[in-house]
Design a protein around this motif. Structure first.
Motif, short mmCIF file in Angstrom:
data_model
loop_
_atom_site.label_atom_id
_atom_site.label_comp_id
_atom_site.label_asym_id
_atom_site.label_seq_id
_atom_site.Cartn_x
_atom_site.Cartn_y
_atom_site.Cartn_z
N VAL A 186 23.34 31.11 0.06
CA VAL A 186 23.34 31.38 1.50
C VAL A 186 22.02 30.97 2.16
O VAL A 186 22.01 30.54 3.32
N ALA A 187 20.91 31.07 1.46
CA ALA A 187 19.62 30.70 2.05
C ALA A 187 19.55 29.22 2.40
O ALA A 187 18.75 28.82 3.25
N TRP A 188 20.39 28.39 1.77
CA TRP A 188 20.38 26.95 2.02
C TRP A 188 21.31 26.53 3.16
O TRP A 188 21.34 25.36 3.53
N VAL A 189 22.03 27.47 3.73
CA VAL A 189 22.95 27.14 4.83
C VAL A 189 22.21 26.48 6.01
O VAL A 189 22.69 25.46 6.53
N PRO A 190 21.04 26.98 6.44
CA PRO A 190 20.35 26.30 7.54
C PRO A 190 19.99 24.85 7.22
O PRO A 190 20.02 24.00 8.12
N PHE A 191 19.66 24.57 5.98
CA PHE A 191 19.35 23.18 5.62
C PHE A 191 20.61 22.33 5.67
O PHE A 191 20.64 21.28 6.32
N VAL A 192 21.68 22.80 5.03
CA VAL A 192 22.92 22.02 4.95
C VAL A 192 23.57 21.88 6.32
O VAL A 192 23.89 20.77 6.75
#
Length: 184
Positions: free
Chosen positions: A151-157
């Motif tokens: 979930v922490a990578w959602v802003p990147f993706v």
């Protein structure tokens, strides 16, 4: 050409905002800052190239295949109104359902992507479908990731990569317009 370029400027601006706002943890701060700087420089370069194309073309030359009349008529207004309702309503529903905060950017990417797909039909410009499809896929991917340990990578993706897709689509449109102004 001015009407089309205003849409391209809006897309490039929001692509830049997507990158600047979402290039943060878990990214290394140096990488995040580099992505922000590259996005802003890309926006500046696209703006300069578009202005140069406008000066080269004169008032009568437009982009080949561009629709005649206003780009921003009733159908455009309907698409944008639907987009606003879906953005606000969807984010409220996600918050109400207890979804992680990171889902907001994924939802935004999804709805903006769908808005581009709708505008493909309204403006009869197939090239708009490319960033539209990319943003839709990145938004859906982010929504799926929100239910996982990633979930922490959602802003990147859904944020940074969506911004890159928007900037890339705008670069294509501006380069096409610039080439169309080339003197034989």
């Amino acid at each position: 050409m001015l009407q089309r370029m205003s849409g391209v400027f809006i897309g490039a601006f929001f692509g830049t905002v997507f990158v600047v706002a979402n290039a943060h943890d878990p990214l290394n701060p140096t990488i995040g800052n580099a992505l922000r700087v590259l996005a802003v420089l890309t926006f500046g370069g696209l703006l300069a190239l578009a202005l140069r194309a406008g000066r080269r073309s004169g008032p009568a030359v437009g982009v080949p295949g561009a629709p005649r009349g206003s780009w921003y008529g009733g159908k455009f207004g309907f698409v944008v109104a639907a987009e606003v309702v879906l953005l606000i309503g969807g984010n409220l529903a996600l918050r109400g359902a207890g979804a992680p905060a990171e889902t907001a950017v994924a939802w935004i990417a999804l709805i903006v992507g769908l808005h581009f797909l709708a505008l493909t039909a309204v403006w009869k410009q197939r090239s708009i479908a490319v960033p539209g499809t990319a943003l839709t896929a990145l938004g859906l991917t982010g929504l799926g990731m929100a239910a996982t340990s990633a979930v922490a990578w959602v802003p990147f993706v859904s944020g940074v990569l969506s911004g890159v897709a928007l900037l890339g689509g705008c670069a294509y449109a501006i380069a096409h317009a610039y080439r169309a102004t080339a003197r034989p």
